[in-house]
Motif scaffolding. Structure first.
Motif, PDB file in Angstrom:
ATOM      1  N   ASP A   1       0.850  -1.189   0.000  1.00 42.35           N
ATOM      2  CA  ASP A   1       0.000   0.000   0.000  1.00 42.35           C
ATOM      3  C   ASP A   1       0.888   1.242   0.000  1.00 42.35           C
ATOM      4  O   ASP A   1       2.124   1.157   0.059  1.00 42.35           O
ATOM      5  CB  ASP A   1      -0.943   0.012   1.208  1.00 42.35           C
ATOM      6  CG  ASP A   1      -0.222  -0.241   2.524  1.00 42.35           C
ATOM      7  OD1 ASP A   1       0.901   0.275   2.702  1.00 42.35           O
ATOM      8  OD2 ASP A   1      -0.768  -0.958   3.380  1.00 42.35           O
ATOM      9  N   ALA A   2       0.244   2.410  -0.039  1.00 45.12           N
ATOM     10  CA  ALA A   2       0.982   3.674  -0.077  1.00 45.12           C
ATOM     11  C   ALA A   2       1.799   3.884   1.199  1.00 45.12           C
ATOM     12  O   ALA A   2       2.879   4.473   1.164  1.00 45.12           O
ATOM     13  CB  ALA A   2       0.012   4.834  -0.289  1.00 45.12           C
ATOM     14  N   ALA A   3       1.292   3.395   2.315  1.00 46.29           N
ATOM     15  CA  ALA A   3       2.003   3.574   3.582  1.00 46.29           C
ATOM     16  C   ALA A   3       3.323   2.815   3.570  1.00 46.29           C
ATOM     17  O   ALA A   3       4.342   3.325   4.047  1.00 46.29           O
ATOM     18  CB  ALA A   3       1.125   3.091   4.739  1.00 46.29           C
ATOM     19  N   GLN A   4       3.312   1.607   3.025  1.00 48.46           N
ATOM     20  CA  GLN A   4       4.542   0.826   2.954  1.00 48.46           C
ATOM     21  C   GLN A   4       5.557   1.490   2.026  1.00 48.46           C
ATOM     22  O   GLN A   4       6.747   1.532   2.326  1.00 48.46           O
ATOM     23  CB  GLN A   4       4.242  -0.594   2.468  1.00 48.46           C
ATOM     24  CG  GLN A   4       5.443  -1.524   2.552  1.00 48.46           C
ATOM     25  CD  GLN A   4       5.160  -2.881   1.930  1.00 48.46           C
ATOM     26  OE1 GLN A   4       5.065  -3.007   0.715  1.00 48.46           O
ATOM     27  NE2 GLN A   4       5.018  -3.891   2.769  1.00 48.46           N
ATOM     28  N   ARG A   5       5.077   2.011   0.916  1.00 45.02           N
ATOM     29  CA  ARG A   5       5.970   2.721  -0.004  1.00 45.02           C
ATOM     30  C   ARG A   5       6.587   3.939   0.686  1.00 45.02           C
ATOM     31  O   ARG A   5       7.795   4.185   0.590  1.00 45.02           O
ATOM     32  CB  ARG A   5       5.206   3.167  -1.262  1.00 45.02           C
ATOM     33  CG  ARG A   5       6.079   3.939  -2.249  1.00 45.02           C
ATOM     34  CD  ARG A   5       5.249   4.431  -3.425  1.00 45.02           C
ATOM     35  NE  ARG A   5       4.754   3.337  -4.225  1.00 45.02           N
ATOM     36  CZ  ARG A   5       5.452   2.756  -5.194  1.00 45.02           C
ATOM     37  NH1 ARG A   5       6.669   3.172  -5.489  1.00 45.02           N
ATOM     38  NH2 ARG A   5       4.919   1.767  -5.880  1.00 45.02           N
ATOM     39  N   GLN A   6       5.765   4.694   1.397  1.00 45.14           N
ATOM     40  CA  GLN A   6       6.253   5.877   2.094  1.00 45.14           C
ATOM     41  C   GLN A   6       7.273   5.505   3.157  1.00 45.14           C
ATOM     42  O   GLN A   6       8.275   6.203   3.368  1.00 45.14           O
ATOM     43  CB  GLN A   6       5.084   6.625   2.728  1.00 45.14           C
ATOM     44  CG  GLN A   6       5.480   7.886   3.505  1.00 45.14           C
ATOM     45  CD  GLN A   6       6.184   8.898   2.616  1.00 45.14           C
ATOM     46  OE1 GLN A   6       5.749   9.145   1.485  1.00 45.14           O
ATOM     47  NE2 GLN A   6       7.259   9.495   3.115  1.00 45.14           N
ATOM     48  N   GLN A   7       7.043   4.382   3.805  1.00 44.12           N
ATOM     49  CA  GLN A   7       7.963   3.919   4.843  1.00 44.12           C
ATOM     50  C   GLN A   7       9.353   3.685   4.261  1.00 44.12           C
ATOM     51  O   GLN A   7      10.360   4.119   4.820  1.00 44.12           O
ATOM     52  CB  GLN A   7       7.411   2.633   5.453  1.00 44.12           C
ATOM     53  CG  GLN A   7       8.138   2.165   6.705  1.00 44.12           C
ATOM     54  CD  GLN A   7       7.526   0.890   7.255  1.00 44.12           C
ATOM     55  OE1 GLN A   7       7.289  -0.054   6.495  1.00 44.12           O
ATOM     56  NE2 GLN A   7       7.268   0.849   8.549  1.00 44.12           N
ATOM     57  N   CYS A   8       9.402   2.997   3.124  1.00 46.17           N
ATOM     58  CA  CYS A   8      10.696   2.708   2.501  1.00 46.17           C
ATOM     59  C   CYS A   8      11.335   3.971   1.930  1.00 46.17           C
ATOM     60  O   CYS A   8      12.556   4.137   1.992  1.00 46.17           O
ATOM     61  CB  CYS A   8      10.524   1.645   1.410  1.00 46.17           C
ATOM     62  SG  CYS A   8      10.448  -0.040   2.060  1.00 46.17           S
ATOM     63  N   GLU A   9      10.535   4.851   1.380  1.00 43.72           N
ATOM     64  CA  GLU A   9      11.075   6.101   0.854  1.00 43.72           C
ATOM     65  C   GLU A   9      11.678   6.944   1.971  1.00 43.72           C
ATOM     66  O   GLU A   9      12.738   7.561   1.798  1.00 43.72           O
ATOM     67  CB  GLU A   9       9.984   6.872   0.112  1.00 43.72           C
ATOM     68  CG  GLU A   9       9.585   6.238  -1.224  1.00 43.72           C
ATOM     69  CD  GLU A   9       8.448   6.959  -1.907  1.00 43.72           C
ATOM     70  OE1 GLU A   9       7.846   7.882  -1.280  1.00 43.72           O
ATOM     71  OE2 GLU A   9       8.129   6.621  -3.067  1.00 43.72           O
ATOM     72  N   SER A  10      11.007   6.984   3.122  1.00 49.98           N
ATOM     73  CA  SER A  10      11.516   7.761   4.265  1.00 49.98           C
ATOM     74  C   SER A  10      12.810   7.155   4.802  1.00 49.98           C
ATOM     75  O   SER A  10      13.764   7.873   5.117  1.00 49.98           O
ATOM     76  CB  SER A  10      10.462   7.796   5.384  1.00 49.98           C
ATOM     77  OG  SER A  10       9.297   8.449   4.954  1.00 49.98           O
ATOM     78  N   TRP A  11      12.835   5.829   4.892  1.00 54.90           N
ATOM     79  CA  TRP A  11      14.039   5.144   5.368  1.00 54.90           C
ATOM     80  C   TRP A  11      15.208   5.410   4.426  1.00 54.90           C
ATOM     81  O   TRP A  11      16.320   5.715   4.856  1.00 54.90           O
ATOM     82  CB  TRP A  11      13.757   3.646   5.468  1.00 54.90           C
ATOM     83  CG  TRP A  11      14.908   2.830   5.964  1.00 54.90           C
ATOM     84  CD1 TRP A  11      15.267   2.604   7.261  1.00 54.90           C
ATOM     85  CD2 TRP A  11      15.850   2.120   5.156  1.00 54.90           C
ATOM     86  NE1 TRP A  11      16.382   1.781   7.312  1.00 54.90           N
ATOM     87  CE2 TRP A  11      16.756   1.475   6.033  1.00 54.90           C
ATOM     88  CE3 TRP A  11      16.012   1.949   3.780  1.00 54.90           C
ATOM     89  CZ2 TRP A  11      17.810   0.686   5.586  1.00 54.90           C
ATOM     90  CZ3 TRP A  11      17.061   1.166   3.318  1.00 54.90           C
ATOM     91  CH2 TRP A  11      17.942   0.542   4.215  1.00 54.90           C
ATOM     92  N   ALA A  12      14.954   5.330   3.137  1.00 52.87           N
ATOM     93  CA  ALA A  12      16.003   5.570   2.145  1.00 52.87           C
ATOM     94  C   ALA A  12      16.521   6.999   2.230  1.00 52.87           C
ATOM     95  O   ALA A  12      17.731   7.249   2.171  1.00 52.87           O
ATOM     96  CB  ALA A  12      15.479   5.273   0.747  1.00 52.87           C
ATOM     97  N   ALA A  13      15.614   7.953   2.365  1.00 49.84           N
ATOM     98  CA  ALA A  13      16.007   9.361   2.431  1.00 49.84           C
ATOM     99  C   ALA A  13      16.897   9.624   3.643  1.00 49.84           C
ATOM    100  O   ALA A  13      17.836  10.427   3.580  1.00 49.84           O
ATOM    101  CB  ALA A  13      14.761  10.252   2.487  1.00 49.84           C
ATOM    102  N   THR A  14      16.627   8.927   4.734  1.00 49.07           N
ATOM    103  CA  THR A  14      17.408   9.105   5.952  1.00 49.07           C
ATOM    104  C   THR A  14      18.861   8.663   5.770  1.00 49.07           C
ATOM    105  O   THR A  14      19.778   9.239   6.362  1.00 49.07           O
ATOM    106  CB  THR A  14      16.771   8.304   7.107  1.00 49.07           C
ATOM    107  OG1 THR A  14      15.434   8.741   7.294  1.00 49.07           O
ATOM    108  CG2 THR A  14      17.551   8.488   8.399  1.00 49.07           C
TER     109      THR A  14
END
Length: 225
Positions: free
Chosen positions: A63-76
């Motif tokens: 879902d969108a939440a899982q995608r956002q989770q990985c995007e946030s982790w990557a950005a960090t």
């Protein structure tokens, strides 16, 4: 001209300090390798299904939440990985894929990053003296056992990460959750502490706060102290 005796003395001194091997060694992966073992038919079928149909895997977030989770982790972690992967798009895709494949296999993404650092130094085309390939140093026999038989596919980024995460998950299951033993099995050095200790130390550098994103189940508590 330098005397042979002087050169021998220098060689001995360097070897004694552990420097000669580092100066003369080619740029290859330093890790060991998984040992090929017989797989029960049910296990082989399950691992083959987990790897996929042989085509390069695609990121299919739940879902969108899982995608956002990985995007946030990557950005960090982008800035921390910049020296090793200077191209922004390559770096971002790599980190998001690590997050995705780790989560898919039920692994801690920081653990997978630590393993990659130790295994290949984040080099896509790394190859060990025994033939292990890519970021997670997957042995070619895995492509025959549970893949499409094409060992060259192990140099494809997501294929390599998919295999590596599925294999590590398999070893964790075989070792009943004992990460120390699972890492040793992954490296082909089961029961010895050097490799698990290196991965654990490298893992710490890639851990981020829970608010930053995709922290997976912490299997690290199973490591021997």
């Amino acid at each position: 001209m330098l005397s042979r005796r002087w050169f021998s003395s220098l060689t001995g001194a360097l070897a004694g300090l552990g420097l000669l091997a580092g100066l003369c060694a080619p740029l290859v992966a330093r890790a060991g390798a998984q040992v090929e073992e017989p797989l029960a038919d049910a296990v082989r079928t399950a691992l083959s299904a987990a790897v996929g149909n042989g085509a390069p895997p695609q990121l299919v977030f739940a879902d969108a939440a899982q995608r956002q989770q990985c995007e946030s982790w990557a950005a960090t972690l982008e800035a921390k990985l910049a020296k090793r992967k200077p191209e922004e798009l390559v770096r971002r895709e790599f980190l998001q894929t690590v997050c995705y494949e780790s989560k898919r296999a039920g692994l801690d993404a920081a653990l997978v990053m630590g393993l990659i650092q130790v295994e290949s130094g984040f080099r896509k085309y790394a190859m060990s003296p025994v033939g292990a390939r890519g970021y997670m140093q997957v042995m070619p026999f895995w492509s025959r056992s549970i893949g499409n038989g094409e060992a060259s596919s192990l140099f494809h980024m997501q294929t390599n990460l998919r295999f590596g995460c599925v294999i590590l998950r398999h070893y964790l299951d075989v070792e009943k959750g004992n990460l120390f033993m699972a890492l040793g099995r992954y490296n082909g050095s089961r029961g010895r502490a050097e490799y698990p200790n290196m991965v654990t130390a490298a893992r710490r550098a890639w851990q981020v706060g829970e608010g930053a994103g995709a922290q997976m189940a912490d299997a690290g508590s199973m490591l021997r102290r």
